[in-house]
Write a protein that holds these residues in place. Sequence first.
Motif, PDB file in Angstrom:
ATOM      1  N   ALA A 189      79.244  -9.562  16.051  1.00 48.82           N
ATOM      2  CA  ALA A 189      78.198 -10.415  15.215  1.00 48.82           C
ATOM      3  C   ALA A 189      76.757  -9.559  15.785  1.00 48.82           C
ATOM      4  O   ALA A 189      76.440  -9.884  16.839  1.00 48.82           O
ATOM      5  N   PHE A 190      76.226  -8.735  14.939  1.00 52.08           N
ATOM      6  CA  PHE A 190      75.126  -7.969  15.251  1.00 52.08           C
ATOM      7  C   PHE A 190      75.535  -7.222  16.529  1.00 52.08           C
ATOM      8  O   PHE A 190      76.321  -6.319  16.574  1.00 52.08           O
ATOM      9  N   THR A 191      74.817  -7.474  17.708  1.00 55.68           N
ATOM     10  CA  THR A 191      75.174  -6.556  18.974  1.00 55.68           C
ATOM     11  C   THR A 191      75.930  -7.251  19.807  1.00 55.68           C
ATOM     12  O   THR A 191      76.434  -6.871  20.749  1.00 55.68           O
ATOM     13  N   SER A 192      76.622  -8.579  19.463  1.00 54.46           N
ATOM     14  CA  SER A 192      77.512  -9.295  20.176  1.00 54.46           C
ATOM     15  C   SER A 192      79.108  -8.762  19.833  1.00 54.46           C
ATOM     16  O   SER A 192      79.259  -8.827  18.744  1.00 54.46           O
ATOM     17  N   ILE A 193      79.795  -8.901  20.943  1.00 55.09           N
ATOM     18  CA  ILE A 193      81.223  -8.723  20.713  1.00 55.09           C
ATOM     19  C   ILE A 193      81.919  -9.731  21.613  1.00 55.09           C
ATOM     20  O   ILE A 193      81.754  -9.793  22.800  1.00 55.09           O
ATOM     21  N   ARG A 194      82.555 -10.681  20.853  1.00 60.81           N
ATOM     22  CA  ARG A 194      83.105 -11.747  21.592  1.00 60.81           C
ATOM     23  C   ARG A 194      84.532 -11.801  21.508  1.00 60.81           C
ATOM     24  O   ARG A 194      85.183 -11.247  20.510  1.00 60.81           O
ATOM     25  N   VAL A 195      85.422 -12.481  22.254  1.00 62.21           N
ATOM     26  CA  VAL A 195      86.691 -13.003  22.015  1.00 62.21           C
ATOM     27  C   VAL A 195      86.902 -14.472  22.367  1.00 62.21           C
ATOM     28  O   VAL A 195      86.139 -15.168  23.143  1.00 62.21           O
ATOM     29  N   GLY A 196      87.253 -15.198  21.085  1.00 61.93           N
ATOM     30  CA  GLY A 196      86.761 -16.575  21.075  1.00 61.93           C
ATOM     31  C   GLY A 196      85.157 -16.978  21.194  1.00 61.93           C
ATOM     32  O   GLY A 196      84.507 -16.147  20.550  1.00 61.93           O
ATOM     33  N   PRO A 197      84.818 -17.932  21.908  1.00 60.98           N
ATOM     34  CA  PRO A 197      83.335 -17.992  22.121  1.00 60.98           C
ATOM     35  C   PRO A 197      82.503 -17.153  22.928  1.00 60.98           C
ATOM     36  O   PRO A 197      81.521 -17.242  23.297  1.00 60.98           O
ATOM     37  N   VAL A 198      83.490 -16.243  23.689  1.00 58.62           N
ATOM     38  CA  VAL A 198      83.056 -15.770  24.783  1.00 58.62           C
ATOM     39  C   VAL A 198      82.569 -14.290  24.489  1.00 58.62           C
ATOM     40  O   VAL A 198      83.320 -13.397  24.181  1.00 58.62           O
ATOM     41  N   ARG A 199      81.175 -13.910  25.199  1.00 58.95           N
ATOM     42  CA  ARG A 199      80.675 -12.761  25.044  1.00 58.95           C
ATOM     43  C   ARG A 199      80.913 -11.826  25.917  1.00 58.95           C
ATOM     44  O   ARG A 199      80.762 -12.083  27.317  1.00 58.95           O
ATOM     45  N   LEU A 200      81.503 -10.519  25.534  1.00 61.53           N
ATOM     46  CA  LEU A 200      82.088  -9.432  26.550  1.00 61.53           C
ATOM     47  C   LEU A 200      80.983  -8.391  26.854  1.00 61.53           C
ATOM     48  O   LEU A 200      79.906  -8.281  25.882  1.00 61.53           O
ATOM     49  N   ARG A 201      80.811  -8.054  28.149  1.00 58.26           N
ATOM     50  CA  ARG A 201      79.940  -7.237  28.499  1.00 58.26           C
ATOM     51  C   ARG A 201      80.779  -5.972  29.451  1.00 58.26           C
ATOM     52  O   ARG A 201      81.838  -6.254  30.069  1.00 58.26           O
ATOM     53  N   GLY A 202      80.611  -4.583  29.234  1.00 60.16           N
ATOM     54  CA  GLY A 202      81.225  -3.635  29.917  1.00 60.16           C
ATOM     55  C   GLY A 202      81.625  -2.374  29.271  1.00 60.16           C
ATOM     56  O   GLY A 202      81.517  -2.504  27.893  1.00 60.16           O
ATOM     57  N   ARG A 203      81.994  -1.456  29.727  1.00 58.00           N
ATOM     58  CA  ARG A 203      82.467  -0.159  28.964  1.00 58.00           C
ATOM     59  C   ARG A 203      83.693  -0.233  28.199  1.00 58.00           C
ATOM     60  O   ARG A 203      84.613  -1.074  28.583  1.00 58.00           O
ATOM     61  N   GLY A 204      83.675   0.313  27.054  1.00 57.30           N
ATOM     62  CA  GLY A 204      85.007   0.175  26.192  1.00 57.30           C
ATOM     63  C   GLY A 204      84.779  -0.798  25.139  1.00 57.30           C
ATOM     64  O   GLY A 204      85.587  -0.652  24.272  1.00 57.30           O
ATOM     65  N   ILE A 205      84.034  -1.885  24.940  1.00 59.66           N
ATOM     66  CA  ILE A 205      84.200  -2.939  24.298  1.00 59.66           C
ATOM     67  C   ILE A 205      83.363  -2.498  22.990  1.00 59.66           C
ATOM     68  O   ILE A 205      83.676  -2.979  21.800  1.00 59.66           O
ATOM     69  N   ALA A 206      82.542  -1.479  22.848  1.00 54.48           N
ATOM     70  CA  ALA A 206      81.667  -1.078  21.652  1.00 54.48           C
ATOM     71  C   ALA A 206      82.800  -0.571  20.526  1.00 54.48           C
ATOM     72  O   ALA A 206      82.425  -0.821  19.455  1.00 54.48           O
ATOM     73  N   GLY A 207      83.623   0.083  20.764  1.00 60.13           N
ATOM     74  CA  GLY A 207      84.563   0.608  20.001  1.00 60.13           C
ATOM     75  C   GLY A 207      85.656  -0.353  19.465  1.00 60.13           C
ATOM     76  O   GLY A 207      86.685  -0.066  18.573  1.00 60.13           O
ATOM     77  N   LEU A 208      85.802  -1.610  19.817  1.00 63.17           N
ATOM     78  CA  LEU A 208      86.691  -2.683  19.331  1.00 63.17           C
ATOM     79  C   LEU A 208      86.147  -3.035  17.995  1.00 63.17           C
ATOM     80  O   LEU A 208      85.297  -3.787  17.335  1.00 63.17           O
ATOM     81  N   PRO A 209      87.296  -2.879  17.109  1.00 58.63           N
ATOM     82  CA  PRO A 209      87.133  -3.158  15.482  1.00 58.63           C
ATOM     83  C   PRO A 209      87.258  -4.811  15.605  1.00 58.63           C
ATOM     84  O   PRO A 209      87.808  -5.681  16.140  1.00 58.63           O
ATOM     85  N   ASP A 210      86.329  -5.288  14.606  1.00 52.92           N
ATOM     86  CA  ASP A 210      86.429  -6.863  14.368  1.00 52.92           C
ATOM     87  C   ASP A 210      87.785  -7.271  13.579  1.00 52.92           C
ATOM     88  O   ASP A 210      88.224  -6.485  13.099  1.00 52.92           O
ATOM     89  N   GLY A 211      87.987  -8.184  14.237  1.00 54.85           N
ATOM     90  CA  GLY A 211      89.447  -8.828  14.019  1.00 54.85           C
ATOM     91  C   GLY A 211      90.646  -8.443  14.664  1.00 54.85           C
ATOM     92  O   GLY A 211      91.919  -8.656  14.481  1.00 54.85           O
ATOM     93  N   SER A 212      90.518  -7.198  15.693  1.00 53.76           N
ATOM     94  CA  SER A 212      91.471  -6.613  16.338  1.00 53.76           C
ATOM     95  C   SER A 212      91.796  -7.606  17.517  1.00 53.76           C
ATOM     96  O   SER A 212      91.146  -8.360  17.734  1.00 53.76           O
ATOM     97  N   PHE A 213      93.083  -7.055  18.218  1.00 46.48           N
ATOM     98  CA  PHE A 213      93.188  -7.865  19.470  1.00 46.48           C
ATOM     99  C   PHE A 213      92.659  -7.297  20.659  1.00 46.48           C
ATOM    100  O   PHE A 213      92.662  -5.966  20.705  1.00 46.48           O
ATOM    101  N   ALA A 214      92.326  -7.865  21.577  1.00 48.74           N
ATOM    102  CA  ALA A 214      91.923  -7.179  22.820  1.00 48.74           C
ATOM    103  C   ALA A 214      92.033  -8.344  24.077  1.00 48.74           C
ATOM    104  O   ALA A 214      92.307  -9.456  23.823  1.00 48.74           O
ATOM    105  N   SER A 215      92.569  -7.809  25.212  1.00 47.40           N
ATOM    106  CA  SER A 215      92.504  -8.433  26.517  1.00 47.40           C
ATOM    107  C   SER A 215      91.969  -7.886  27.467  1.00 47.40           C
ATOM    108  O   SER A 215      92.346  -6.737  27.863  1.00 47.40           O
ATOM    109  N   ALA A 216      91.145  -8.779  28.067  1.00 44.13           N
ATOM    110  CA  ALA A 216      90.140  -8.322  28.928  1.00 44.13           C
ATOM    111  C   ALA A 216      90.301  -8.757  30.426  1.00 44.13           C
ATOM    112  O   ALA A 216      90.509  -9.980  30.372  1.00 44.13           O
TER     113      ALA A 216
END
Length: 307
Positions: free
Chosen positions: A176-203
């Motif tokens: 959402a805009f510049t925010s990348i989240r898993v559930g309600p939690v906003r992620l920060r750090g290298r590598g997250i910018a390329g995560l597609p919306d709706g994809s799976f991630a384990s951080a």
Amino acid sequence: MKTGKFSRRSALAAGLSGLLLPQIAWPQPTERELEGGIGGTGIVGVLTEFGSLIVSGNRVQTDGQTRFSDGFGVMAQSDLRVGDSLTVEAAGPKEALVARRVHVTYPLVGTISGLSQTGGLTVNGVSVRAPGGWAGLSVGDRVAVSGLWRGQEVIASRIAPTERTDDLISGDVAQAFTSIRVGPVRLRGRGIAGLPDGSFASATGQFDPESGRFRVTDLTNTRFVGAAGALTRLSIEGFLAPTRAAPGYRISGLGHSFERRLDLSPYAQGRVLFNGGYTGRFAAETALVLPAGRSERRRVLRNLAAG
């Protein structure tokens, strides 16, 4: 529209009605597919019991080539416990599945920051519903939470103490805009910018309770790794969450989209077991609404595995 073993015989043996998903038809599988000669099966759900592994109504054998892991690395089969939330990649036909990879997919590993009088708790800023309650747990305890996402919360199937010092969160990516989240939690750090919306991630990393942000130090963006070859079938236990993209829903925390023509609205409110083909999208053919009670749900899934 085809009717398979799951939708009739197995579901009836479980004491429930298996429902064919409406408004969709798929070509009949080839003879080699029926024999289990092509592709693998991806299974996501909760470990119900042993005697082989029973996961989401599937009985899965293991052998010397089965790999076991969790979000922190390699583990032993003996480390598995009933209630663990698993991602399984298996080869073979439905009646003789053999796991090539068994991965404990924790939605959350972290510190308990709150407990509620209704039996819930908060881990990594996420509300966790614990049907069995939180007796013996305290604020400040480190825990590994197994279970299923339901929207922005986790319905726990097992909460276990852990000595891990790294935090973990896994599930659907939301942009959402510049925010990348898993559930309600906003992620920060290298590598997250390329995560597609709706994809799976384990951080893995550290959750900051002051800012509510998760600082990522290591990131995995695949749920299935090809351990059983290209997947042609999925068996998924979960809760639906609304989405703007067709068909209007996805399974919370899964990270894979449904085929666009499915009508999923009859299953939007409950815990459901979906089965069907996979061609890059989940072409679910059957849906079984599961009981809310743990013991009754376990009985149903055991009967499915036996049928």
